[in-house]
Write a protein that holds these residues in place. Sequence first.
Motif, PDB file in Angstrom:
ATOM      1  N   LEU A  59       0.815  -1.218   0.000  1.00  0.00           N
ATOM      2  CA  LEU A  59       0.000   0.000   0.000  1.00  0.00           C
ATOM      3  C   LEU A  59       0.849   1.268   0.000  1.00  0.00           C
ATOM      4  O   LEU A  59       0.471   2.271  -0.610  1.00  0.00           O
ATOM      5  CB  LEU A  59      -0.908   0.013   1.231  1.00  0.00           C
ATOM      6  CG  LEU A  59      -2.013  -1.037   1.290  1.00  0.00           C
ATOM      7  CD1 LEU A  59      -2.705  -0.987   2.643  1.00  0.00           C
ATOM      8  CD2 LEU A  59      -3.022  -0.817   0.178  1.00  0.00           C
ATOM      9  N   TYR A  60       1.976   1.233   0.694  1.00  0.00           N
ATOM     10  CA  TYR A  60       2.809   2.433   0.874  1.00  0.00           C
ATOM     11  C   TYR A  60       4.239   2.107   0.480  1.00  0.00           C
ATOM     12  O   TYR A  60       5.048   1.671   1.311  1.00  0.00           O
ATOM     13  CB  TYR A  60       2.721   2.919   2.329  1.00  0.00           C
ATOM     14  CG  TYR A  60       1.302   3.117   2.801  1.00  0.00           C
ATOM     15  CD1 TYR A  60       0.557   4.215   2.394  1.00  0.00           C
ATOM     16  CD2 TYR A  60       0.688   2.169   3.634  1.00  0.00           C
ATOM     17  CE1 TYR A  60      -0.766   4.381   2.809  1.00  0.00           C
ATOM     18  CE2 TYR A  60      -0.625   2.333   4.048  1.00  0.00           C
ATOM     19  CZ  TYR A  60      -1.348   3.439   3.628  1.00  0.00           C
ATOM     20  OH  TYR A  60      -2.649   3.594   4.035  1.00  0.00           O
ATOM     21  N   SER A  61       4.547   2.317  -0.767  1.00  0.00           N
ATOM     22  CA  SER A  61       5.836   1.870  -1.318  1.00  0.00           C
ATOM     23  C   SER A  61       7.027   2.614  -0.728  1.00  0.00           C
ATOM     24  O   SER A  61       8.151   2.105  -0.735  1.00  0.00           O
ATOM     25  CB  SER A  61       5.838   2.032  -2.846  1.00  0.00           C
ATOM     26  OG  SER A  61       5.577   3.376  -3.210  1.00  0.00           O
ATOM     27  N   LYS A  62       6.809   3.822  -0.202  1.00  0.00           N
ATOM     28  CA  LYS A  62       7.923   4.593   0.366  1.00  0.00           C
ATOM     29  C   LYS A  62       8.336   4.094   1.752  1.00  0.00           C
ATOM     30  O   LYS A  62       9.414   4.417   2.239  1.00  0.00           O
ATOM     31  CB  LYS A  62       7.532   6.072   0.454  1.00  0.00           C
ATOM     32  CG  LYS A  62       7.338   6.744  -0.906  1.00  0.00           C
ATOM     33  CD  LYS A  62       6.960   8.206  -0.727  1.00  0.00           C
ATOM     34  CE  LYS A  62       6.717   8.877  -2.075  1.00  0.00           C
ATOM     35  NZ  LYS A  62       6.307  10.308  -1.907  1.00  0.00           N
ATOM     36  N   ILE A  63       7.449   3.344   2.388  1.00  0.00           N
ATOM     37  CA  ILE A  63       7.714   2.827   3.727  1.00  0.00           C
ATOM     38  C   ILE A  63       8.241   1.405   3.614  1.00  0.00           C
ATOM     39  O   ILE A  63       7.717   0.594   2.868  1.00  0.00           O
ATOM     40  CB  ILE A  63       6.430   2.827   4.584  1.00  0.00           C
ATOM     41  CG1 ILE A  63       5.956   4.256   4.845  1.00  0.00           C
ATOM     42  CG2 ILE A  63       6.628   2.094   5.890  1.00  0.00           C
ATOM     43  CD1 ILE A  63       6.806   5.029   5.832  1.00  0.00           C
ATOM     44  N   ASN A  64       9.297   1.108   4.356  1.00  0.00           N
ATOM     45  CA  ASN A  64       9.836  -0.254   4.382  1.00  0.00           C
ATOM     46  C   ASN A  64       9.595  -0.849   5.773  1.00  0.00           C
ATOM     47  O   ASN A  64      10.425  -0.709   6.673  1.00  0.00           O
ATOM     48  CB  ASN A  64      11.333  -0.244   4.067  1.00  0.00           C
ATOM     49  CG  ASN A  64      11.605   0.190   2.638  1.00  0.00           C
ATOM     50  OD1 ASN A  64      11.040  -0.365   1.708  1.00  0.00           O
ATOM     51  ND2 ASN A  64      12.451   1.198   2.478  1.00  0.00           N
ATOM     52  N   PRO A  65       8.459  -1.507   5.957  1.00  0.00           N
ATOM     53  CA  PRO A  65       8.132  -2.021   7.284  1.00  0.00           C
ATOM     54  C   PRO A  65       9.143  -3.061   7.758  1.00  0.00           C
ATOM     55  O   PRO A  65       9.648  -3.861   6.980  1.00  0.00           O
ATOM     56  CB  PRO A  65       6.754  -2.671   7.088  1.00  0.00           C
ATOM     57  CG  PRO A  65       6.213  -2.088   5.829  1.00  0.00           C
ATOM     58  CD  PRO A  65       7.406  -1.814   4.970  1.00  0.00           C
ATOM     59  N   VAL A  66       9.414  -3.034   9.057  1.00  0.00           N
ATOM     60  CA  VAL A  66      10.285  -4.028   9.681  1.00  0.00           C
ATOM     61  C   VAL A  66       9.430  -4.860  10.633  1.00  0.00           C
ATOM     62  O   VAL A  66       8.682  -4.310  11.439  1.00  0.00           O
ATOM     63  CB  VAL A  66      11.433  -3.357  10.461  1.00  0.00           C
ATOM     64  CG1 VAL A  66      12.290  -4.412  11.162  1.00  0.00           C
ATOM     65  CG2 VAL A  66      12.286  -2.508   9.522  1.00  0.00           C
ATOM     66  N   THR A  67       9.529  -6.177  10.531  1.00  0.00           N
ATOM     67  CA  THR A  67       8.757  -7.052  11.400  1.00  0.00           C
ATOM     68  C   THR A  67       9.460  -7.243  12.740  1.00  0.00           C
ATOM     69  O   THR A  67      10.621  -7.639  12.787  1.00  0.00           O
ATOM     70  CB  THR A  67       8.541  -8.427  10.742  1.00  0.00           C
ATOM     71  OG1 THR A  67       7.848  -8.250   9.500  1.00  0.00           O
ATOM     72  CG2 THR A  67       7.732  -9.339  11.644  1.00  0.00           C
TER      73      THR A  67
END
Length: 412
Positions: free
Chosen positions: A197-205
């Motif tokens: 959904l938000y390509s600029k954000i790189n989520p970390v688990t």
Amino acid sequence: MAIEFKKIVLITSGQPSLNPRIVKEADALAEVGYDVTVIYQFWNNWATQLDQQLLAKKKWKAIRVGGDPVTEKFIYWKTRVQYKIYQKLLGLIGLNYKTSIGAIGRCTKLLIKEALKTPAEIYIAHNLSALPAAVIAAKKNNCKCGFDAEDFHRNEVTNDSNHIDFKLKKFIEDHFIDKLDYLTTASPLISEAYQQLYSKINPVTILNVFPKTNLQLIKESSNRLKLFWFSQTIGEGRGIEQIILAIGQLNHQTIELHLLGSHSLEIKSKFEEIALKNNLDFTQLFFHSPISSDQLIPFASQFDIGIASEISTPWNRNICLTNKIFTYINAGLGVLASDTLAQKKLLEDYPGMGFIYNKNEISTLINCLNTYINQPEVLKNQKKQALSYCNNHLNWEIEKEKFLNIIKVAIS
């Protein structure tokens, strides 16, 4: 990890006792020298009692907003009325910035107000109704902000994109997530969903794991097979009915089912009635009241099998990983998990510590229980494997370093 003395504010629309994840983060930050404040709101009475015990032992500060129905009645009921009005306005005038802030949570406006007057180098939101507070305070104070998404929020309640709950949460996510300096999630599949959904954000688990356990020896199983399930609330539609039916069809009097969580007398009576109709007597079904999070793992360790009976709808339930399943692993239990996408992936990545059962076919659950009854070595090996994963892979010591590094990079 040496740091300069910095202030960090964590914000939640829940209570510390209801969110072990925010407590672990606050503890980790305080341990390495950050000045930590947690801003929160009232959720229920039993958690308030547990909060008093919990907060007395912490190195970080806590500020509650929005009152409660016992000691600060006026502000509590005022915010409840305002919250209901904003929810009604959504249907009358539609979504906009003002209505969405008012309708996303009872105390979101007060969380924003308190965050604005609490200076920090970074504001970290936990749960969606705290997200506006972190982003708005960071913008006003020209600093950083982050968000910890334990759930895929737009699909917490429904998969219907025309439903008002979906529209409201999507509006909040769309307005604030792109403004974050970092995003963490509680499962790999939630990370993937937000990344799409938000390509600029790189989520970390950051997994919902706990510190390494001190358990070293697996106790030998008694002549009774003890199953354990817990949540904040014991209720219908959580898979408990299916567990009772499976035990009943086995007609095995040595199986116990222990349920822990807040529950009404009506719910207790309803499950007892289901149990009696399915060949279970009162020596097989037990109800336990909520306990503090630091007592949960020692309490769980007295049982044999932890049941993670998650459902697959709405979509969030299919891709989330709750602290339930990691509590079982940390307590050295065999894991019996329903076949959600997230739980299947976890048990595929870490094999040998439990079974996956098809939540739509009770025969698969019965087969798993039969295996435990007839092959005690299987359970013994699963318990050993669970503790091995806890001590070597699935523990807070590992996830904590990931989290602290994210904060260090964000505010450096």
